[in-house]
Structure formats: C-alpha cells, structure tokens
Design an enzyme around this catalytic site. Structure first.
Site, PDB file in Angstrom:
ATOM      1  CB  SER A 182      -7.619 -10.024   5.108  1.00 13.22           C
ATOM      2  OG  SER A 182      -8.666  -9.944   6.052  1.00 13.22           O
ATOM      3  CE1 TYR A 221      -8.406  -4.785   3.272  1.00 13.66           C
ATOM      4  CE2 TYR A 221      -9.956  -6.196   4.435  1.00 13.66           C
ATOM      5  CZ  TYR A 221      -8.661  -5.736   4.238  1.00 13.66           C
ATOM      6  OH  TYR A 221      -7.636  -6.245   4.992  1.00 13.66           O
TER       7      TYR A 221
HETATM    8  N1  LIG Z   1      -5.373  -4.390  10.628  1.00 12.58           N
HETATM    9  C1  LIG Z   1      -6.156  -5.423  10.346  1.00 12.58           C
HETATM   10  O1  LIG Z   1      -7.151  -5.694  11.055  1.00 12.58           O
HETATM   11  C2  LIG Z   1      -5.834  -6.318   9.185  1.00 12.58           C
HETATM   12  C3  LIG Z   1      -6.431  -7.592   9.129  1.00 12.58           C
HETATM   13  C4  LIG Z   1      -6.152  -8.431   8.057  1.00 12.58           C
HETATM   14  C5  LIG Z   1      -5.300  -8.004   7.052  1.00 12.58           C
HETATM   15  N2  LIG Z   1      -4.728  -6.770   7.113  1.00 12.58           N
HETATM   16  C6  LIG Z   1      -3.864  -6.370   6.004  1.00 12.58           C
HETATM   17  O2  LIG Z   1      -2.571  -6.126   6.504  1.00 12.58           O
HETATM   18  C7  LIG Z   1      -1.890  -5.216   5.632  1.00 12.58           C
HETATM   19  C8  LIG Z   1      -1.224  -4.147   6.474  1.00 12.58           C
HETATM   20  O3  LIG Z   1      -2.234  -3.399   7.129  1.00 12.58           O
HETATM   21  P1  LIG Z   1      -2.068  -2.810   8.587  1.00 12.58           P
HETATM   22  O4  LIG Z   1      -3.144  -3.370   9.422  1.00 12.58           O
HETATM   23  O5  LIG Z   1      -0.676  -2.914   9.044  1.00 12.58           O
HETATM   24  O6  LIG Z   1      -2.505  -1.304   8.305  1.00 12.58           O
HETATM   25  P2  LIG Z   1      -1.698   0.084   8.249  1.00 12.58           P
HETATM   26  O7  LIG Z   1      -0.956   0.279   9.530  1.00 12.58           O
HETATM   27  O8  LIG Z   1      -2.706   1.075   7.827  1.00 12.58           O
HETATM   28  O9  LIG Z   1      -0.621  -0.142   7.093  1.00 12.58           O
HETATM   29  C9  LIG Z   1      -0.915  -0.007   5.733  1.00 12.58           C
HETATM   30  C10 LIG Z   1       0.389   0.268   5.008  1.00 12.58           C
HETATM   31  O10 LIG Z   1       0.128   0.378   3.592  1.00 12.58           O
HETATM   32  C11 LIG Z   1       0.728   1.596   3.110  1.00 12.58           C
HETATM   33  N3  LIG Z   1      -0.017   2.118   1.975  1.00 12.58           N
HETATM   34  C12 LIG Z   1      -1.326   2.482   1.940  1.00 12.58           C
HETATM   35  N4  LIG Z   1      -1.632   2.960   0.728  1.00 12.58           N
HETATM   36  C13 LIG Z   1      -0.488   2.899  -0.033  1.00 12.58           C
HETATM   37  C14 LIG Z   1      -0.173   3.253  -1.366  1.00 12.58           C
HETATM   38  N5  LIG Z   1      -1.084   3.762  -2.197  1.00 12.58           N
HETATM   39  N6  LIG Z   1       1.095   3.062  -1.794  1.00 12.58           N
HETATM   40  C15 LIG Z   1       2.047   2.541  -0.966  1.00 12.58           C
HETATM   41  N7  LIG Z   1       1.790   2.181   0.304  1.00 12.58           N
HETATM   42  C16 LIG Z   1       0.540   2.363   0.768  1.00 12.58           C
HETATM   43  C17 LIG Z   1       0.677   2.535   4.309  1.00 12.58           C
HETATM   44  O11 LIG Z   1       1.635   3.557   4.217  1.00 12.58           O
HETATM   45  P3  LIG Z   1       1.378   5.036   3.646  1.00 12.58           P
HETATM   46  O12 LIG Z   1       0.038   5.479   4.118  1.00 12.58           O
HETATM   47  O13 LIG Z   1       2.542   5.790   4.174  1.00 12.58           O
HETATM   48  O14 LIG Z   1       1.444   4.909   2.162  1.00 12.58           O
HETATM   49  C18 LIG Z   1       1.040   1.587   5.444  1.00 12.58           C
HETATM   50  O15 LIG Z   1       2.428   1.426   5.518  1.00 12.58           O
HETATM   51  C19 LIG Z   1      -2.938  -4.682   4.673  1.00 12.58           C
HETATM   52  O16 LIG Z   1      -2.816  -5.336   3.425  1.00 12.58           O
HETATM   53  C20 LIG Z   1      -4.260  -5.055   5.338  1.00 12.58           C
HETATM   54  O17 LIG Z   1      -5.286  -5.250   4.403  1.00 12.58           O
HETATM   55  C21 LIG Z   1      -4.968  -5.919   8.163  1.00 12.58           C
END
Ligand SMILES: NC(=O)c1ccc[n+]([C@@H]2O[C@H](COP(=O)([O-])OP(=O)(O)OC[C@H]3O[C@@H](n4cnc5c(N)ncnc54)[C@H](OP(=O)(O)O)[C@@H]3O)[C@@H](O)[C@H]2O)c1
Length: 272
Positions: free
Chosen positions: A153, A166
């Site tokens: 990120s 985070y």
């Molecule tokens: N959205 C943003 O603004 C943003 C910005 C920069 C970076 N990111 C990064 O992008 C990545 C994806 O995030 P996203 O935005 O797509 O959010 P998201 O829709 O909440 O996806 C998170 C994913 O991680 C899985 N997960 C969470 N806890 C877990 C665990 N203990 N074991 C296995 N899987 C787990 C969730 O599935 P389950 O809950 O089913 O386990 C889900 O598939 C993350 O690393 C986040 O930090 C996001």
C-alpha cells in the site's frame, strides 16, 4: 523448554503450474484472480470465506477459464503456509505465481485498540506473506520461472497515526518485497510490490471506519484498474507498481513533507 520457531517446508517444485491468490474472496484479490485466469494456469483461491471462493471458481469455469481450487484457510494461523503446501501437493500443483494480497487493518489509536487484534494485522499482512514467500521461492528458483506479487500500500511509505499497525505492516512488506526483487535478479524469478492508494473495496468498512476523512474525501480507484496495473507491472518484472497518480503523490510526495506537519495531518485524516 522454549521451542525454536520453524518455517513451513518448501512447497512442491513438481506439478502442474498454478497461481496462488490470497484474499481472493473479495476486492483486489478477486480481480487479480480473474485477470490471472486469462493466462490459463490453474488457480488456488485462498481466504477464510468458502462461499465467495466457490462462487469465484464457478464464475471462472463458466467463462471458459482454467480450473480454480477454492481453499478456505485462515492465513494468520502459524501453520497456514504448511497447510497450503500440503494442499498444492495433494492436487498435483506447483506454485508458479504467488499473489500475497490478503490483508486487513484497524482504525483507532494503538493504545485504545485490542492488542491481540492489532498483532493479528502483523500476522496476516507481514508474517503470513513472508512465510508464503519463503515456502514458494525455493521451487520457483529451482525451475527458474514465476514470481511473487505482494500487495502492500502507499501506507508502506509513511507512518500512520490512527492506523499505526497497518502502516507498519505494509512498510515491512514493501521492504521485504524490494529486497527479494534484488535477490532474485537474473534468476528468471521476479518479485513485485503493488502499492495502491485508496481503493473502492470492503477494506475500510472492515477496518472499522468508512467515515474516516481519508476515505470520505479522497478519490478511490477501482479494484479492477488497480489489479490490471499490478498484474501488468508484475509480468514486466517491475520492482514497484504505483497504480495511479494518487498513489504516486502519496508514496513519493508525502515522505518529503516535514514529519511535524505530516503526522498531525495524517492523524486528522484517519480520525473517524
Ligand atoms: N482498499 C484499499 O483502500 C487498499 C489500499 C491499499 C492496499 N490495500 C491492500 O489490498 C489488499 C486487498 O484488500 P482489499 O481492499 O481488496 O480488501 P478486502 O476486499 O477486504 O479483501 C481482503 C481479503 O483478505 C482476506 N482475508 C482477510 N483476513 C484473512 C485471513 N486471516 N486469512 C485469509 N484471508 C484473509 C479476505 O477474505 P476473508 O475475510 O474471507 O478471509 C479478503 O479476501 C490488502 O492487503 C490491503 O491492505 C487496500
């Protein structure tokens, strides 16, 4: 007697090549899985929620894509990397590409939040990503093919008051990813770090606040666009992918602002 911590045994080097995507049940991970499916290699879809993984696997199959294997797993558990290795071996698969995308955050001042939940952020965002990378790399290097796409990120470039653990986890993942990129130069294996700014996914809701100014006022990229740029950068062997102008400004501009100004501003932005 205190036991020494041990890592997972290396994952299998022989088998049908597969793309392992963590956090594939929603958001950026689901989009990365759909994009990877275009290359025709089998997929292993990992997250805790079995239902969305099965639905995505069915969607990929219905679109004429490769076999996708849903693997419900809590990656924050210490034995997760070993369990994933066993699942690959059991299906006759070898991990060709690892997408370390699963991640979570928590909004609030560190001293006020539950310590266990905060350490769980490090377990998932940094420790699990590192454990999977260490388990996957030996076989990739032996075959001189494949690589790792780490989803960090822009938070990895800054300290983050109001979401301290985070930001710390993403700084650790970015550092690890860039070091592995350098270590794997010339081996046929590549390691890329994707660093998005705010993206429109359920992430912030799950982190405890969609009402934080950071999320209300900042433009948000689509998960699809971020995943497309991340995958393209990975296939081109890039060390770092900043997927849009917003990410460039946050990652490269913000660290130039004096900390005395930057830290209070970030604290305000992340207040619910
Ligand atoms: N959205 C943003 O603004 C943003 C910005 C920069 C970076 N990111 C990064 O992008 C990545 C994806 O995030 P996203 O935005 O797509 O959010 P998201 O829709 O909440 O996806 C998170 C994913 O991680 C899985 N997960 C969470 N806890 C877990 C665990 N203990 N074991 C296995 N899987 C787990 C969730 O599935 P389950 O809950 O089913 O386990 C889900 O598939 C993350 O690393 C986040 O930090 C996001």
């Amino acid at each position: 007697m205190r036991e020494e911590p041990t890592g997972s045994p290396p994952w299998p080097a022989r088998g049908r090549p597969a793309v392992v995507v963590t956090g594939a049940s929603s958001g950026i991970g689901a989009e990365l899985a759909r994009i990877a499916a275009r290359e025709g290699r089998e997929l292993v879809l990992v997250a805790r929620s079995a239902g969305p993984l099965r639905a995505l696997a069915a969607e990929i199959a219905a679109a004429g894509g490769p076999a996708a294997h849903p693997l419900p797993l809590d990656l924050a558990a210490p034995e997760a990397a070993a369990a994933l290795g066993e699942a690959l071996a059991g299906r006759g698969l070898a991990c060709s590409v690892l997408v370390n995308n699963a991640g979570c955050g928590l909004i609030g001042p560190a001293a006020a939040l539950d310590a266990g939940r905060q350490l769980g952020i490090l377990d998932l965002n940094l420790r699990a990503a590192a454990a999977l990378a260490l388990a996957a790399l030996p076989a990739m290097l032996e075959r001189r093919e494949g690589g790792i796409l780490n989803v960090a990120s822009v938070a990895g470039f800054l300290p983050g008051p109001g979401m301290a653990m985070y930001y710390a986890s993403k700084a650790g993942l970015r550092s690890l990813s860039e070091a592995l990129w350098a270590e794997t130069r010339g081996t046929g294996v590549t390691v890329t770090c994707l660093c998005p700014g705010p993206v429109d996914t359920p992430f912030m809701e799950r982190a405890g606040s969609r009402s934080a100014a950071l999320f209300r006022h900042m433009p948000k990229a689509s998960a699809r666009a971020v995943a497309e740029r991340g995958w393209r950068g990975f296939r081109r062997g890039r060390r770092l992918v900043l997927p849009d102008a917003m990410a460039w400004v946050a990652a490269l501009g913000a660290p130039l602002v004096p900390r005395a100004l930057l830290l209070p501003a970030l604290r305000r932005l992340q207040r619910p």
